[in-house]
Design a protein around this motif. Structure first.
Motif, PDB file in Angstrom:
ATOM      1  N   TYR A  63      -5.675  -8.199  -7.281  1.00  0.00           N
ATOM      2  CA  TYR A  63      -6.010  -8.721  -5.957  1.00  0.00           C
ATOM      3  C   TYR A  63      -6.188 -10.233  -5.994  1.00  0.00           C
ATOM      4  CZ  TYR A  63      -7.488  -8.502  -1.124  1.00  0.00           C
ATOM      5  OH  TYR A  63      -7.533  -8.662   0.242  1.00  0.00           O
ATOM      6  N   SER A  64      -6.782 -10.757  -7.068  1.00  0.00           N
ATOM      7  CA  SER A  64      -7.015 -12.202  -7.140  1.00  0.00           C
ATOM      8  C   SER A  64      -5.715 -12.991  -7.165  1.00  0.00           C
ATOM      9  CB  SER A  64      -7.858 -12.544  -8.375  1.00  0.00           C
ATOM     10  OG  SER A  64      -7.189 -12.170  -9.559  1.00  0.00           O
ATOM     11  N   LYS A  65      -4.596 -12.342  -7.550  1.00  0.00           N
ATOM     12  CA  LYS A  65      -3.289 -13.001  -7.575  1.00  0.00           C
ATOM     13  C   LYS A  65      -2.468 -12.714  -6.315  1.00  0.00           C
ATOM     14  CE  LYS A  65      -2.960 -14.832 -11.828  1.00  0.00           C
ATOM     15  NZ  LYS A  65      -2.575 -16.221 -12.118  1.00  0.00           N
ATOM     16  N   SER A  66      -2.935 -11.800  -5.505  1.00  0.00           N
ATOM     17  CA  SER A  66      -2.167 -11.373  -4.340  1.00  0.00           C
ATOM     18  C   SER A  66      -2.095 -12.476  -3.288  1.00  0.00           C
ATOM     19  CB  SER A  66      -2.801 -10.123  -3.733  1.00  0.00           C
ATOM     20  OG  SER A  66      -2.129  -9.721  -2.570  1.00  0.00           O
ATOM     21  N   ASP A  67      -0.951 -12.581  -2.637  1.00  0.00           N
ATOM     22  CA  ASP A  67      -0.720 -13.587  -1.604  1.00  0.00           C
ATOM     23  C   ASP A  67      -0.662 -12.896  -0.240  1.00  0.00           C
ATOM     24  OD1 ASP A  67       0.058 -15.674  -0.009  1.00  0.00           O
ATOM     25  OD2 ASP A  67       2.075 -15.873  -0.850  1.00  0.00           O
ATOM     26  N   ASP A  68      -1.592 -13.267   0.646  1.00  0.00           N
ATOM     27  CA  ASP A  68      -1.645 -12.607   1.955  1.00  0.00           C
ATOM     28  C   ASP A  68      -1.066 -13.478   3.070  1.00  0.00           C
ATOM     29  OD1 ASP A  68      -3.530 -14.561   2.255  1.00  0.00           O
ATOM     30  OD2 ASP A  68      -5.218 -13.233   2.638  1.00  0.00           O
ATOM     31  N   SER A  69      -0.324 -14.538   2.708  1.00  0.00           N
ATOM     32  CA  SER A  69       0.151 -15.483   3.719  1.00  0.00           C
ATOM     33  C   SER A  69       1.342 -14.942   4.519  1.00  0.00           C
ATOM     34  CB  SER A  69       0.545 -16.807   3.053  1.00  0.00           C
ATOM     35  OG  SER A  69       1.582 -16.601   2.095  1.00  0.00           O
ATOM     36  N   ASN A  70       2.140 -14.029   3.931  1.00  0.00           N
ATOM     37  CA  ASN A  70       3.338 -13.524   4.605  1.00  0.00           C
ATOM     38  C   ASN A  70       3.032 -12.220   5.346  1.00  0.00           C
ATOM     39  OD1 ASN A  70       5.891 -12.508   5.333  1.00  0.00           O
ATOM     40  ND2 ASN A  70       6.853 -13.498   3.571  1.00  0.00           N
ATOM     41  N   GLU A  71       3.021 -12.295   6.656  1.00  0.00           N
ATOM     42  CA  GLU A  71       2.694 -11.125   7.468  1.00  0.00           C
ATOM     43  C   GLU A  71       3.781 -10.051   7.403  1.00  0.00           C
ATOM     44  OE1 GLU A  71       1.452 -11.856  11.411  1.00  0.00           O
ATOM     45  OE2 GLU A  71      -0.013 -13.405  10.880  1.00  0.00           O
ATOM     46  N   GLU A  72       4.996 -10.442   7.043  1.00  0.00           N
ATOM     47  CA  GLU A  72       6.102  -9.490   6.985  1.00  0.00           C
ATOM     48  C   GLU A  72       6.073  -8.655   5.709  1.00  0.00           C
ATOM     49  OE1 GLU A  72       8.080  -9.140   9.618  1.00  0.00           O
ATOM     50  OE2 GLU A  72       6.821 -10.692  10.548  1.00  0.00           O
ATOM     51  N   HIS A  73       5.397  -9.122   4.697  1.00  0.00           N
ATOM     52  CA  HIS A  73       5.380  -8.407   3.424  1.00  0.00           C
ATOM     53  C   HIS A  73       4.494  -7.160   3.497  1.00  0.00           C
ATOM     54  CE1 HIS A  73       6.920 -11.659   0.408  1.00  0.00           C
ATOM     55  NE2 HIS A  73       7.818 -11.283   1.303  1.00  0.00           N
ATOM     56  N   HIS A  74       4.980  -6.104   2.896  1.00  0.00           N
ATOM     57  CA  HIS A  74       4.263  -4.832   2.845  1.00  0.00           C
ATOM     58  C   HIS A  74       3.442  -4.829   1.545  1.00  0.00           C
ATOM     59  CE1 HIS A  74       3.726  -0.804   4.452  1.00  0.00           C
ATOM     60  NE2 HIS A  74       3.921  -0.290   3.250  1.00  0.00           N
ATOM     61  N   LYS A  75       2.131  -4.875   1.692  1.00  0.00           N
ATOM     62  CA  LYS A  75       1.236  -4.997   0.534  1.00  0.00           C
ATOM     63  C   LYS A  75       0.384  -3.736   0.436  1.00  0.00           C
ATOM     64  CE  LYS A  75      -0.256  -8.726   2.536  1.00  0.00           C
ATOM     65  NZ  LYS A  75       0.778  -8.919   3.558  1.00  0.00           N
TER      66      LYS A  75
ATOM     67  N   SER B 221       8.183   8.976  -3.273  1.00  0.00           N
ATOM     68  CA  SER B 221       8.859   9.403  -2.036  1.00  0.00           C
ATOM     69  C   SER B 221       8.599   8.466  -0.853  1.00  0.00           C
ATOM     70  CB  SER B 221       8.382  10.814  -1.666  1.00  0.00           C
ATOM     71  OG  SER B 221       6.979  10.832  -1.479  1.00  0.00           O
ATOM     72  N   TYR B 222       7.838   7.415  -1.062  1.00  0.00           N
ATOM     73  CA  TYR B 222       7.492   6.490   0.026  1.00  0.00           C
ATOM     74  C   TYR B 222       8.739   5.729   0.465  1.00  0.00           C
ATOM     75  CZ  TYR B 222       4.367   3.282   2.588  1.00  0.00           C
ATOM     76  OH  TYR B 222       3.704   2.562   3.564  1.00  0.00           O
ATOM     77  N   GLN B 223       9.008   5.676   1.754  1.00  0.00           N
ATOM     78  CA  GLN B 223      10.303   5.177   2.233  1.00  0.00           C
ATOM     79  C   GLN B 223      10.241   3.777   2.836  1.00  0.00           C
ATOM     80  OE1 GLN B 223      12.075   8.170   4.755  1.00  0.00           O
ATOM     81  NE2 GLN B 223      12.630   9.438   3.003  1.00  0.00           N
ATOM     82  N   THR B 224       9.174   3.041   2.545  1.00  0.00           N
ATOM     83  CA  THR B 224       9.076   1.653   2.998  1.00  0.00           C
ATOM     84  C   THR B 224       9.014   0.735   1.779  1.00  0.00           C
ATOM     85  OG1 THR B 224       7.849   2.343   4.965  1.00  0.00           O
ATOM     86  CG2 THR B 224       7.726   0.008   4.359  1.00  0.00           C
ATOM     87  N   GLN B 225       9.776  -0.336   1.820  1.00  0.00           N
ATOM     88  CA  GLN B 225       9.768  -1.263   0.694  1.00  0.00           C
ATOM     89  C   GLN B 225       8.394  -1.908   0.538  1.00  0.00           C
ATOM     90  OE1 GLN B 225      12.559  -4.496   0.981  1.00  0.00           O
ATOM     91  NE2 GLN B 225      12.089  -5.297  -1.053  1.00  0.00           N
ATOM     92  N   ILE B 226       7.878  -1.862  -0.669  1.00  0.00           N
ATOM     93  CA  ILE B 226       6.580  -2.475  -0.987  1.00  0.00           C
ATOM     94  C   ILE B 226       6.854  -3.806  -1.684  1.00  0.00           C
ATOM     95  CG2 ILE B 226       4.452  -2.247  -2.326  1.00  0.00           C
ATOM     96  CD1 ILE B 226       4.724   0.801  -2.015  1.00  0.00           C
ATOM     97  N   HIS B 227       6.318  -4.883  -1.148  1.00  0.00           N
ATOM     98  CA  HIS B 227       6.526  -6.203  -1.756  1.00  0.00           C
ATOM     99  C   HIS B 227       5.476  -6.495  -2.825  1.00  0.00           C
ATOM    100  CE1 HIS B 227       8.589  -6.458   2.161  1.00  0.00           C
ATOM    101  NE2 HIS B 227       9.440  -7.243   1.519  1.00  0.00           N
ATOM    102  N   GLN B 228       4.233  -6.031  -2.589  1.00  0.00           N
ATOM    103  CA  GLN B 228       3.168  -6.238  -3.569  1.00  0.00           C
ATOM    104  C   GLN B 228       2.420  -4.930  -3.769  1.00  0.00           C
ATOM    105  OE1 GLN B 228       0.483  -9.494  -2.669  1.00  0.00           O
ATOM    106  NE2 GLN B 228       2.133 -10.748  -1.833  1.00  0.00           N
ATOM    107  N   LEU B 229       2.272  -4.530  -5.033  1.00  0.00           N
ATOM    108  CA  LEU B 229       1.433  -3.390  -5.377  1.00  0.00           C
ATOM    109  C   LEU B 229       0.229  -3.942  -6.122  1.00  0.00           C
ATOM    110  CD1 LEU B 229       0.917  -0.328  -5.495  1.00  0.00           C
ATOM    111  CD2 LEU B 229       2.225  -0.276  -7.642  1.00  0.00           C
ATOM    112  N   VAL B 230      -0.942  -3.813  -5.509  1.00  0.00           N
ATOM    113  CA  VAL B 230      -2.153  -4.421  -6.045  1.00  0.00           C
ATOM    114  C   VAL B 230      -2.911  -3.407  -6.895  1.00  0.00           C
ATOM    115  CG1 VAL B 230      -4.316  -5.580  -5.449  1.00  0.00           C
ATOM    116  CG2 VAL B 230      -2.271  -5.940  -4.039  1.00  0.00           C
ATOM    117  N   LEU B 231      -3.060  -3.723  -8.183  1.00  0.00           N
ATOM    118  CA  LEU B 231      -3.723  -2.848  -9.151  1.00  0.00           C
ATOM    119  C   LEU B 231      -4.873  -3.585  -9.816  1.00  0.00           C
ATOM    120  CD1 LEU B 231      -0.588  -1.451 -11.066  1.00  0.00           C
ATOM    121  CD2 LEU B 231      -1.838  -0.299  -9.255  1.00  0.00           C
ATOM    122  N   PRO B 232      -5.806  -2.864 -10.452  1.00  0.00           N
ATOM    123  CA  PRO B 232      -6.776  -3.542 -11.315  1.00  0.00           C
ATOM    124  C   PRO B 232      -6.034  -4.365 -12.367  1.00  0.00           C
ATOM    125  CG  PRO B 232      -7.415  -1.254 -10.980  1.00  0.00           C
ATOM    126  CD  PRO B 232      -6.039  -1.406 -10.391  1.00  0.00           C
ATOM    127  N   SER B 233      -6.550  -5.534 -12.713  1.00  0.00           N
ATOM    128  CA  SER B 233      -5.819  -6.460 -13.583  1.00  0.00           C
ATOM    129  C   SER B 233      -5.457  -5.841 -14.928  1.00  0.00           C
ATOM    130  CB  SER B 233      -6.635  -7.734 -13.803  1.00  0.00           C
ATOM    131  OG  SER B 233      -7.880  -7.441 -14.423  1.00  0.00           O
TER     132      SER B 233
END
Length: 799
Positions: A480-492, A406-418
């Motif tokens: 998390y080790s693959k996650s990219d935090d460079s884009n401030e606009e992305h919803h992570k 039901s979450y109404q914001t687009q998620i660009h990255q969903l960070v899970l245990p590998s």
């Protein structure tokens, strides 16, 4: 998230009258403190070129002796106060070589001189162009204010233990050399200037003697300061460093590296320690303090069930003075071990309940089993199991999957245990396909509206799983080790604070992040995060107020933000992961060649990316990674190491191992009961297979894997030699010490092999046991493998 102690840091900067530069601050610490120092920081954060060149300018060379010998190269020293003609300058452009000293000094081309007062010794640096020698001498005179012949002897050197890349950063105006071993094991010296070096960079400390034997002025060389750059340069060489230090080969030692290693140079000579924290590093880098906000799931039934579970456990602990906190790991697992599809999550919940029941039974046996000979496990097992079932019931609805639906914001990255990424990627693909099927037309006339309908459906935030499939795109599921935090606009979004190793590491990663992450948390999990952050801040506070820091800087710490606050016992119990070895997760890794390996999450392995090899924790590995993994040494070698390092422990371990196996075999061979001994053990909650039981009888196992199984054996065979008091108070501590040493030496051996692969050097530990040829043989047999799958090992899948 973590505020920098700005008032404190500004006070330190003001004390040394330096600008906001962490390298300048280190230089001041080194110059103003006469103690040995240990800076815990990634050396890449420092401008080492600036630090080393500045330090070498300040070297005080009181030894004005040089022993000229045949074969040495020389340069004619120009008097900077005189003006020379072009023809006269030619004498300064090329080096000379001493052919003879006696009976008269003779140089190249039978050039004879009365003395060498106007000549300076030079290195074997290759001079490629005329004028290079003169230029190097001139720049040395300008930088180091050198006028006299003895100013060029450079007998006092700055000793650095580092790599060749560090050597290459040193400008040629600051004469330096790099000392290493070639393929044949011979020591080689590489110079960056014809001037004798002021800075000697050794690839490892073991080269020190050979260097001084081969250096042109080696007999006169002294070192007041030795700086180790990089943890790998000192972590496995403490003994030899201690020996050199106590021999006064150098009088001050500086250690710079990321690892927080205990260093003792003997005779209570422990370096003053300064561990730089993430908020401090961010302060010097000028990075903003990012607030990572939670997406909170308020599940009152879950909180009520967890509270009642905690109260029941606490009551047992208080009544019998025992510790049962390790069982809370199953609650933490519920926070992170879930899937996008509810049916998958429900199947997992059922398995977790089964595993919980097994673990609870083992824990009750270990803590209470033989305190009360006729103890009825069901007295506690059934009600505690029922309370855990209530927790699972509460989490079946109003859970994280429902929140994402039901979450109404687009998620660009969903960070899970590998280990959860692959399965959830597959489920997301299915969800996306099903979403497309929801769009259709009623007639051929409406087919032109299909694209418009599809677009409207895709961008509708009210539909199921809009957040993961918004606008025709799929959320990227990754660790998390693959996650990219460079884009401030992305919803992570991070799926939990647990499941990816220690929470402290997550806090540190978030502290270093360049942009905001959201954390998907149950409200009780959010309270746990606050507890972890407060505990982390408390540890920062201990760093800031340490006496070592005060001795180095002379500045006392006082900052209101870092006053530690309190938290309730429930959250402390639920969040604590320090209660037994079971808190370390183990993973089964499957490779593309179908081979498998079981590894603890805390083990480091070599990951290969392009031409680079670097160390990563097992918990940070991902599917598709290329790795070199050295398993522990063979059992005989590991035993040899333990017998030589810990003879008394091994003697006791062998004694106790023989004791329990003898007791077991005596009863097995003389069993007069109709029921086989194995079945009697199973009736008393024995956890291993009959195959493993046979291994026990045949002496193939040092101790049972679970201490509860040892208690069950003792209870079943009823041998007075295995009393509960003896097992718990005498035998168990030795078993834990034995296993601890077994793990320690296994990790050390693996670390040494990794070190050899990345540096080509055999460290102090492995050199005690293997020759270089033997190490090379081991390394040659380690294949590069690609990870096909990663699986968390649980009770149900641990074979």
């Amino acid at each position: 998230m973590l505020q920098a102690p700005e008032k404190y840091l500004n006070s330190v900067l003001s004390k040394f009258e330096t600008e906001k530069d962490i390298s300048s601050l280190h230089l001041n610490f080194i110059n103003n403190c006469n103690k040995n120092l240990h800076f815990i920081i990634d050396e890449k954060m420092l401008n080492l070129e600036f630090i080393l060149t500045t330090l070498c300018i300040k070297l005080c060379d009181t030894n004005k002796i040089f022993d000229f010998k045949p074969g040495q190269r020389l340069a004619l020293l120009k008097n900077i106060k005189l003006t020379y003609s072009k023809s006269a300058l030619k004498a300064f452009l090329s080096p000379y070589t001493i052919r003879k000293i006696h009976p008269q000094i003779e140089l190249d081309s039978q050039r004879k001189v009365e003395n060498l007062n106007k000549y300076i010794p030079i290195s074997n640096y290759k001079i490629e162009r005329a004028g290079n020698l003169l230029n190097r001498i001139s720049s040395f005179q300008n930088i180091f204010k050198a006028c006299n012949q003895s100013d060029f002897y450079n007998n006092e050197k700055l000793l650095i233990i580092g790599n060749r890349n560090l050597f290459l950063t040193i400008p040629k105006e600051y004469p330096a050399c790099f000392v290493s071993e070639n393929e044949n094991g011979n020591t080689e010296i590489e110079y960056n200037s014809p001037i004798l070096p002021k800075i000697a960079v050794l690839k490892n400390i073991n080269l020190l003697d050979n260097y001084q034997q081969q250096e042109i002025n080696g007999e006169q060389v002294t070192f007041s300061t030795c700086i180790f750059v990089g943890s790998s340069k000192f972590e496995n060489s403490i003994n030899i460093i201690r020996n050199y230090y106590n021999q006064r080969r150098f009088t001050k030692v500086i250690f710079i590296g990321e690892k927080d290693i205990k260093i003792d140079l003997g005779n209570n000579q422990i370096p003053l320690r300064w561990k730089w924290t993430i908020p401090e590093i961010n302060f010097f880098k000028g990075e903003r303090n990012i607030q990572h906000r939670p997406i909170v799931i308020h599940n009152n039934e879950l909180e009520k069930a967890i509270t009642e579970f905690y109260q029941a456990i606490r009551e047992i602990e208080t009544k019998h003075t025992v510790g049962l906190k390790s069982i809370y790991r199953f609650i933490r697992r519920l926070y992170y071990d879930w899937n996008l599809k509810q049916e998958t999550t429900f199947a997992k919940l059922q398995l977790i309940q089964q595993e919980f029941d097994v673990a609870l039974k083992q824990l009750l046996i270990e803590t209470l089993g033989n305190i009360f000979p006729d103890f009825d496990f069901d007295e506690y097992q059934k009600p505690i199991s029922a309370k855990f079932a209530e927790i699972i019931k509460a989490i079946r609805s109003n859970n994280k999957t429902e929140k994402l639906k039901s979450y109404q914001t687009q998620i660009h990255q969903l960070v899970l245990p590998s280990f959860l990424c692959n399965a959830n990627k597959a489920e997301l693909n299915e969800i996306a396909r099903q979403s497309h099927h929801h769009v259709g037309v009623k007639s051929l006339q409406d087919i032109t509206q299909l694209q418009s309908a599809a677009s409207h459906h895709s961008s509708n935030p009210n539909r199921t799983f809009y957040s993961l499939t918004a606008n025709g795109t799929k959320t990227e599921i990754l660790s998390y080790s693959k996650s990219d935090d460079s884009n401030e606009e992305h919803h992570k979004v991070i799926s939990s604070i647990y499941g990816c190793g220690k929470v402290d590491r997550l806090i540190e990663r978030l502290g270093k992040a360049k942009s905001e992450y959201k954390l998907l948390l149950y409200s009780i999990e959010e309270r746990a995060l606050k507890h972890h952050i407060e505990t982390y801040i408390s540890d920062l506070n201990k760093e800031y107020i340490s006496q070592d820091r005060f001795q180095i800087s002379g500045v006392e710490f006082s900052d209101n933000y870092y006053q530690f606050s309190s938290y309730d016992e429930l959250i402390e119990a639920l969040a604590s992961t320090r209660h037994d070895h079971r808190e370390t997760d183990n993973y089964r890794i499957t490779f593309n060649d179908s081979s498998k390996m079981k590894l603890p999450s805390t083990k480091t392995v070599l990951k290969i990316q392009g031409n680079e090899k670097y160390l990563v924790l097992v918990e940070d590995l991902n599917i598709g990674d290329k790795v070199l993994i050295y398993a522990n040494p063979d059992k005989k070698l590991l035993r040899d190491i333990m017998e030589l390092k810990n003879p008394e422990l091994m003697k006791k371990a062998d004694e106790y191992s023989l004791l329990w196996r003898t007791c077991l075999n005596d009863v097995y061979q003389n069993n007069i009961m109709a029921e086989p001994l194995y079945l009697q053990l199973v009736r008393n909650h024995f956890s291993v297979s009959e195959y493993t039981f046979r291994k026990y009888l045949d002496g193939e196992v040092m101790f049972p894997r679970s201490f509860s199984d040892l208690i069950i054996i003792a209870k079943t065979i009823n041998d007075p030699r295995l009393s509960f008091d003896f097992l718990k108070n005498t035998m168990k501590p030795k078993i834990e010490e034995y296993r601890g040493k077994e793990i320690e030496y296994g990790f050390k051996f693996s670390s040494s092999i990794n070190h050899f692969i990345t540096t080509g050097e055999a460290d102090e530990f492995i050199s005690e046991w293997l020759t270089t040829a033997e190490i090379e043989n081991i390394v040659s047999q380690i294949p590069m493998k690609t990870i096909k799958d990663i699986e968390l090992i649980t009770t149900n899948n641990d074979d």
